[in-house]
Structure formats: structure tokens, C-alpha cells
Design an enzyme around this catalytic site. Structure first.
Site, PDB file in Angstrom:
ATOM      1  N   SER A 260     -16.494  -3.118  -3.328  1.00  0.00           N
ATOM      2  CA  SER A 260     -17.931  -2.880  -3.376  1.00  0.00           C
ATOM      3  C   SER A 260     -18.452  -3.145  -4.773  1.00  0.00           C
ATOM      4  CB  SER A 260     -18.209  -1.428  -2.959  1.00  0.00           C
ATOM      5  OG  SER A 260     -19.202  -0.862  -3.769  1.00  0.00           O
ATOM      6  N   LYS A 261     -19.748  -3.482  -4.830  1.00  0.00           N
ATOM      7  CA  LYS A 261     -20.400  -3.698  -6.121  1.00  0.00           C
ATOM      8  C   LYS A 261     -20.228  -2.487  -7.025  1.00  0.00           C
ATOM      9  CE  LYS A 261     -24.292  -6.057  -4.187  1.00  0.00           C
ATOM     10  NZ  LYS A 261     -25.717  -6.261  -4.114  1.00  0.00           N
ATOM     11  N   ARG A 262     -20.052  -1.334  -6.401  1.00  0.00           N
ATOM     12  CA  ARG A 262     -19.974  -0.105  -7.198  1.00  0.00           C
ATOM     13  C   ARG A 262     -18.566   0.170  -7.727  1.00  0.00           C
ATOM     14  NH1 ARG A 262     -23.800   0.112  -3.720  1.00  0.00           N
ATOM     15  NH2 ARG A 262     -22.372   0.377  -1.987  1.00  0.00           N
TER      16      ARG A 262
END
Ligand code: GLU
Ligand code: ZN
Length: 493
Positions: A260-262
Site C-alpha cells: 500500500s501507498k501507506r
């Protein structure tokens, strides 16, 4: 450029920080274009004013430049199909939307969010597929005026043909979407803002894109785009050809879920700040879903481009492995000429306030001598700060690592004093001589085990129990600094 007409695009939205998944897509497109002698188009999909930002736009350009993924058309470069920022193309989309509606390929839909939700729930409870039900497809003039009188702003919806869509995916082979799974979809918001669903294929058509290579997460938008393409040909927006589509495999993170981007390891900035080489990062990203063949895992992006074909792109999800990425970075660091390594570590040492910008002649001499000593052990460039600080800090800032101070207790003093005595008298200050005289004095003279003899010395001189090779370091540091540090350590400071 583009002799055989291959035109691919990398078209991120400028939201947030660039992440590795997006760079993997850019790299595969770049390599595909370079392999074919085609054109790599860089387009910015910034029609969502609520989410897009100028910082993110700059970060994207800066990142591609840092990585060396040069684009043939796009921002700051120009090209025959510009402008390449979609926010500069709004009149184009308005015109295409108008023509689509006039020709009957799209229609105004007046349903409110609440109404759509209600009908979706109903459909679900009756076991029907819950997509848009086509309510506004064929409104009468009276119905339209009634909605208009209520002050409703219609969205523009694409009328999906009532048939299946099939394509031969360049990565995944034959793919079919049944008509019931692709309902009519929104092209333009009620406030007039065009959506990705419209602007992306419109620009692919206008920019004569021949191959769309993108992440598997976008697979479900492909049937919609194929249908829209057919309409664009009829209204004279596309030249009648449709790009080939290829969907790159997912990148998985920890625990078998999509990266994920996170996730911290997905941030491109993290790699840059930690001191991953752009060459190494691209090398690693190339392995996420592609292979060179012959088990070769160390190669440049140019070598990749030379042999890049989609046949070697794997359908299976690829696992992102930071440990492997870091190991490849270490390999790349070791492959650099020492003079090049010096250039690469300078920014990190400047940021740490260890050297001037530009470095002085003396500092450059120290770096030239020291780079080969640390090259073998580095995994990333920022480690140069910890490894080299003892050679570069001003004398008054030099300090022994607190955790290693114990090594310099009272019983170390005689060892250090003996070392100091012979080093003072040493005629030639160079590595082998230093080593020899210390061995004679401490190991043979005092009868100490080498480890016991040299550990206090290492801590006194480099400030740490773990350091670059000691005698080489002493030569670089110079006699007077070494003697001063021994004196301090003998004095228990
Ligand atoms: N702007 C889209 C995105 O960043 C592009 C997707 C595509 O390649 O079609 O997801
Ligand atoms: Zn409707």
C-alpha cells in the site's frame, strides 16, 4: 524517435508522494518504449482538483529525473500532442463530452446519490447485480424538464453496449467481461469535472498511444475504455485504432496483502533519503514481475531495455522484499568506481554537516582515501555518515560512542600509552608501518591478544568498536590527530 510507431505512456495522478508501485509501472513502460525505439509519453492526470497538488507534481518530475527515466514527450519537454497536463486540456474534454452526448453514446443522468444507493441495496436484496440500472437512459423531455425544475445537476453517463467485451491482454492472455459486469458509468460529474474514466482514454486516443501497460488494479476499467474507444472513433476523436492492453502483476507487501501507498517501504523518498542508488532501485523494481532470463539479477536499466519484452512479464503477484532490494543496493555500491562513490556520498556528508559544500581539497583527499575502505561494507549511502564521521569531524566535536566508552577503562591506559609511545617515534606514517610497530609493541611486547590490543585503540581513534579498517584509517587521519585522540583516551576522556 518512434520509427515503428510504438507509443506508451506513464500517466500518474499527482496525489501524495511517489511510490514504488507507480515507479515499477513507469520503468516497464520506459523499457518497452526504449526496446522498440518508440516514444515514452509522460502525462499528468490532474483533473481532480480536490486531491491533486503542485508539490506532488514537482515530486513526480523530480523523481523521474533522479531515476533517469527520461521521457520523450511531456511536461518541460513538450511534444506534438500536448499539453501534457490534463488540467490544461479541460476544453478538449468538454468538447468530447458534448459530442459523445450528441451522438447518443452518453446521456444525462439525474439520479441522486441517495437514490442510486437505495436502488443498489434493493438490487442486492433481490439477488441482482447492483450496478447502475439504466434508469435515465431514455428519459422523455417531460422527465428531463421535471428534473431540471428540481434544480438537479446531471452527471454524464456512458451508455455501455449490451454485449461482452473481450481482449487479448499482453500479459494475461484472453480476458472477457460479461455485459452484466460493466454497467453504464459516469464520465463527467454534475459540476462539470471530467473523470478519469473519460480523460484517460480520450488522451490515450488523442496522443496515439499504442500500448497501455499498467497495474492489474485497473483491469476492470479496460472493458469500459474499449467501449468508449469505439465511440471515440465514430465521433472522430480516435483514428479508429485501439491500443493493446497489458496489465502488470500486483506488488505484494508484508503478510500477503497488496503493498500500500501507506507502507513505509513503498515511499520513493525513503529510498532516496536513505541512500539507495537510482540504478539499484530500478534494478530491483525490474524484478517485480519480470525476469532477465539466465537468472541474471544484476543489470542496468539500459540492459533491461535491450532485452525487454512482455513475454517475460509474469502474471503472478510479485513480492516486495526490502532485504533483497537492499542487497542489490549493496551490490551496486560495490560496483561503483571509488571516485564515483565519493561523488554519491558527498550530499549525505554535507547534510550531516561533516563537510563543506563544495568540499574542501583536504576533505576530498580524505574521501578519496576512505571511500575504498567503506565500499565493501555499505548497504546504503547514508551509512557513510556514521562510518566516516571520525575522519571528518572537527577535533572538538569528536566523541567516543557512549556505548563503547567502557572499552577505554583504566586497564586500557597502559596499552594506549604503549601505542602512543611507538607511534610518536614512527618514521613513516603509513598503514603497514603503523600496523607493524603496533603489533611489535602490543602483541609481542606486552603479550596481548590482538583483539585485546587493538580494540581500545580502535575505540580511541575512531570512536567506535566497529569501524573501517583501523590502520588505514589511522594513516588517513594523520599522526597528530591520532596522538591527540590517544592522549584524550589515556586521560579517560
Ligand atoms: N492516472 C491513473 C492512475 O494513476 C492512470 C492509470 C492508467 O495507467 O490508465 O492510476
Ligand atoms: Zn440516472
Amino acid at each position: 524517435m518512434g520509427a515503428n510507431g510504438v507509443r506508451v505512456r506513464f500517466c500518474p495522478s499527482p496525489t501524495g508522494n511517489p511510490h514504488v508501485g507507480m515507479i515499477r509501472t513507469a520503468l516497464f513502460n520506459w523499457a518497452f518504449a526504449r526496446h522498440a525505439g518508440g516514444t515514452f509519453v509522460f502525462r499528468i492526470e490532474d483533473t481532480d482538483s480536490a486531491r491533486d497538488s503542485e508539490e506532488s507534481y514537482s515530486a513526480l518530475l523530480d523523481s523521474l529525473r533522479w531515476l533517469g527515466l527520461d521521457w520523450d514527450e511531456g511536461p518541460e519537454v513538450g511534444g506534438g500532442y500536448g499539453p501534457y497536463r490534463q488540467s490544461d486540456r479541460l476544453p478538449v474534454y468538454a468538447e468530447v463530452a458534448r459530442r459523445l452526448r450528441e451522438a447518443g453514446f452518453a446521456y444525462h443522468c439525474y439520479c441522486s446519490g441517495a437514490e442510486l444507493e437505495e436502488r443498489r441495496e434493493l438490487a442486492k436484496s433481490q439477488g441482482r447485480t447492483p450496478g447502475y440500472d439504466g434508469k435515465c437512459r431514455d428519459l422523455s423531455d417531460e422527465q428531463v424538464s421535471a428534473y431540471e425544475d428540481e434544480g438537479r445537476d446531471p452527471v454524464l453517463r456512458f451508455r455501455m453496449p449490451d454485449r461482452d467485451f473481450e481482449w487479448d491482454d499482453l500479459v494475461r492472455g484472453s480476458i472477457t467481461f460479461g455485459a452484466e459486469h460493466v454497467p453504464d458509468y459516469v464520465l463527467v460529474r454534475g459540476n462539470g469535472e471530467p473523470l478519469y474514466t473519460l480523460v484517460n482514454p480520450v488522451d490515450d486516443a488523442l496522443m496515439r498511444i499504442t500500448h497501455v501497460l499498467r497495474g492489474e488494479d485497473l483491469l476492470s476499467s479496460t472493458p469500459r475504455q474499449l467501449a468508449l474507444y469505439e465511440a471515440l472513433a465514430v465521433i472522430g476523436v480516435s483514428d479508429g485504432t485501439t491500443p493493446r492492453f497489458g496489465h502488470l502483476p500486483y506488488v505484494m507487501g508484508e503478510g500477503n496483502r497488496k503493498l500500500s501507498k501507506r507502507d513505509p517501504e513503498s515511499s520513493l523518498l525513503m529510498y532516496r533519503e536513505t541512500g539507495y542508488l537510482p540504478e539499484a532501485l530500478l534494478n530491483y523494481l525490474a524484478l517485480l514481475g519480470w525476469s532477465m532470463g539466465d537468472d541474471q539479477e544484476f543489470f542496468s536499466k539500459e540492459q533491461m531495455a535491450e532485452v525487454f519484452t512482455l513475454e517475460r512479464v509474469n502474471q503472478n503477484p510479485a513480492r516486495f522484499d526490502l532485504v533483497k532490494c537492499t542487497a542489490i543496493n549493496g551490490d551496486w555500491i560495490r560496483s561503483l568506481a571509488p571516485a564515483e562513490l565519493v561523488q554519491r556520498i558527498i550530499p549525505f556528508l554535507v547534510t550531516a554537516d561533516l563537510i563543506a559544500q563544495p568540499p574542501t581539497v583536504e576533505q576530498l583527499a580524505i574521501l578519496a582515501a576512505a571511500a575504498p575502505l567503506i565500499q565493501e561494507r555499505m548497504e546504503n549511502l547514508s551509512q557513510s555518515v556514521g562510518m566516516l564521521s571520525f575522519l571528518l569531524v572537527a577535533p572538538e566535536r569528536f566523541a567516543v560512542d557512549v556505548s563503547d566508552l567502557g572499552v577505554l577503562g583504566a586497564d586500557a591506559a597502559p596499552t594506549l600509552a604503549a601505542a602512543r609511545a611507538v607511534l610518536m617515534e614512527l618514521p613513516a606514517w603509513e598503514t603497514d608501518a603503523i600496523h607493524q610497530v603496533l603489533k611489535d609493541a602490543l602483541v609481542d611486547g606486552l603479550g596481548l591478544k590482538p583483539k585485546l590490543a587493538f580494540t581500545p585503540l580502535r575505540v580511541a581513534i575512531t570512536g567506535r568498536r566497529i569501524s573501517p579498517p583501523l590502520f588505514e584509517s589511522m594513516e588517513i587521519l594523520g599522526r597528530s590527530s591520532c596522538l591527540a585522540r590517544l592522549e584524550r583516551a589515556i586521560g579517560g576522556r
